[in-house]
Design a protein around this motif. Structure first.
Motif, PDB file in Angstrom:
ATOM      1  N   THR A 239       0.720  -1.392   0.088  1.00  0.00           N
ATOM      2  CA  THR A 239      -0.078  -0.086   0.039  1.00  0.00           C
ATOM      3  C   THR A 239       0.801   1.265  -0.138  1.00  0.00           C
ATOM      4  N   MET A 248       0.685  12.383   5.895  1.00  0.00           N
ATOM      5  CA  MET A 248       0.235  11.488   7.087  1.00  0.00           C
ATOM      6  C   MET A 248       1.732  11.170   7.497  1.00  0.00           C
ATOM      7  N   SER A 283       4.686   5.844  17.630  1.00  0.00           N
ATOM      8  CA  SER A 283       3.956   5.835  16.709  1.00  0.00           C
ATOM      9  C   SER A 283       4.012   4.563  16.001  1.00  0.00           C
ATOM     10  N   HIS A 302       3.958  -1.580  14.107  1.00  0.00           N
ATOM     11  CA  HIS A 302       2.503  -1.864  14.193  1.00  0.00           C
ATOM     12  C   HIS A 302       1.794  -3.377  14.332  1.00  0.00           C
ATOM     13  N   ALA A 325      -2.483  -3.165  13.969  1.00  0.00           N
ATOM     14  CA  ALA A 325      -2.577  -1.847  13.803  1.00  0.00           C
ATOM     15  C   ALA A 325      -2.664  -1.019  15.116  1.00  0.00           C
ATOM     16  N   ASN A 328       0.449   4.724  14.883  1.00  0.00           N
ATOM     17  CA  ASN A 328      -0.040   5.499  14.321  1.00  0.00           C
ATOM     18  C   ASN A 328      -0.351   4.967  12.717  1.00  0.00           C
ATOM     19  N   VAL A 329      -1.703   4.514  12.699  1.00  0.00           N
ATOM     20  CA  VAL A 329      -2.139   3.713  11.481  1.00  0.00           C
ATOM     21  C   VAL A 329      -3.468   3.916  11.168  1.00  0.00           C
ATOM     22  N   THR A 330      -3.776   3.750   9.728  1.00  0.00           N
ATOM     23  CA  THR A 330      -5.159   3.831   9.348  1.00  0.00           C
ATOM     24  C   THR A 330      -5.692   2.475   9.238  1.00  0.00           C
ATOM     25  N   GLY A 331      -5.028   1.425   9.153  1.00  0.00           N
ATOM     26  CA  GLY A 331      -5.682   0.178   9.113  1.00  0.00           C
ATOM     27  C   GLY A 331      -4.548  -0.941   9.489  1.00  0.00           C
TER      28      GLY A 331
END
Length: 359
Positions: A239, A248, A283, A302, A325, A328-331
């Motif tokens: 990704t 981000m 993070s 993560h 996750a 500092n993650v979005t998924g």
């Protein structure tokens, strides 16, 4: 003068008969006995033969056992007996009697006065010889019986000795057989023990050789793994790449390579090394730092779970954690960074391609 003739008979005691002239006169009347010359001669002959036969057959023993009886005869009766004796045949000519009389001349003699010595004189000699012969026969029979008993006893003793010897021989055979069986059993047991020890030694040698072979194979495998490299995860989607710009990231660009995958997906060591640190790092969330032998560091960020701790040695492809996750993650995804021994960050994709891996 009347003459007496000793004669043994059945009477219990001796008697004496003295006839008179009147008693010898023939009785007249119906009791008169006619004179029979021929019959008298024949009767006298038969009487003499009977006397001799009785003496020869067994009269000797009777004569010895009974007391003698004295008989006194008148002259007329003596003359008649003398005439009768002269008319009798010689005893030696009689059948069955001559052998008895002729065999002993010393014991037979004639009495001229009485005219009856031929018959009576032979009795004492035969009677005296019979007990001696009987005694000798008894002694001989006793010796024979004694010898026979001794012979039988000797035979029985010989049979008993042979039985004892045979029993001893049989026992010796049994003892020898038992000893031989014992030795065979001991030899078989010893041979079985040696064979068992040999089989155990062979089994130990085979097990040792197998273990050594397995250890060698494992060492070769580990060596091969150590020389090889692996992707950090499977079933992923890239990704974000290294250096990608965006608001981000605090630095203004992306410092690693993102492998998006469901939470819990296994995370693997890309190469063999030692876990330098494992814990929560701001993070980055839960982070594992793997240090390779050349000093290169691989960061796994993560994570939802960590399976190793600091100081653990790992090999290529070993699972060290799971995709998560945290931080500092979005998924859920794995953020992978590669740092040189000097600490500078480099492109993980280029580094993996250099190790023969494509993403």
């Amino acid at each position: 003068m009347p003459s007496g003739i000793p004669f043994g008979g059945p009477a219990a005691s001796a008697e004496e008969w003295n006839p008179t002239e009147e008693s010898l006169v023939p009785v007249r009347g119906k009791h008169r006995v006619a004179k029979q010359r021929g019959s008298l001669a024949r009767s006298s002959t038969v009487l003499g033969v009977g006397v001799i036969a009785a003496v020869g057959a067994g009269g000797i023993a009777t004569a010895q056992e009974k007391p003698a009886v004295s008989i006194s005869l008148p002259d007329q009766l003596s003359d008649s007996l003398a005439s009768l004796a002269e008319s009798l045949p010689d005893a030696e000519s009689l059948p069955g009697v001559g052998a008895l009389v002729s065999g002993s001349d010393s014991g037979a003699h004639s009495d001229a006065d009485s005219g009856t010595g031929v018959v009576v004189a032979a009795v004492p000699a035969a009677a005296s010889a019979a007990p001696a012969a009987a005694g000798q026969q008894q002694v001989g029979a006793g010796e024979s019986l004694r010898a026979r008993i001794l012979h039988q006893a000797e035979q029985q003793r010989s049979v008993a000795d042979e039985a004892v010897q045979e029993a001893a021989r049989q026992q010796a055979v049994k003892d020898a057989a038992a000893e031989a069986k014992k030795q065979r059993d001991e030899a078989d047991a010893k041979a079985e023990k040696v064979e068992q020890e040999k089989r155990e030694a062979e089994a130990r040698a085979k097990a040792k050789a197998k273990a050594e072979a397995e250890a060698k194979a494992e060492a070769e495998r580990l060596a091969k793994l150590a020389a090889s490299y692996s992707l950090p995860t499977s079933s992923y989607t890239l990704t974000s790449t290294y250096g990608q710009a965006g608001s981000m990231w605090s630095s203004g660009h992306h410092t690693g390579l993102d492998f998006a995958a469901p939470t819990g997906t296994p995370v693997k060591a890309v190469h063999g090394g030692t876990i330098k640190s494992a814990g929560y790092s701001g993070s980055y969330g839960y982070r594992i730092v793997l240090e390779l032998s050349d000093g290169t560091e691989i960061w796994y960020c993560h994570l939802s779970q960590m399976n190793v701790s600091a100081g653990t040695d790992v090999s290529t492809g070993q699972t060290i954690g799971n995709v998560g996750a945290t931080g500092n993650v979005t998924g859920p995804h794995l953020h992978l960074e590669v740092h040189t021994p000097g600490g500078d960050g480099i492109d993980p994709a280029a580094w993996l391609r250099d190790k023969g891996l494509s993403v």
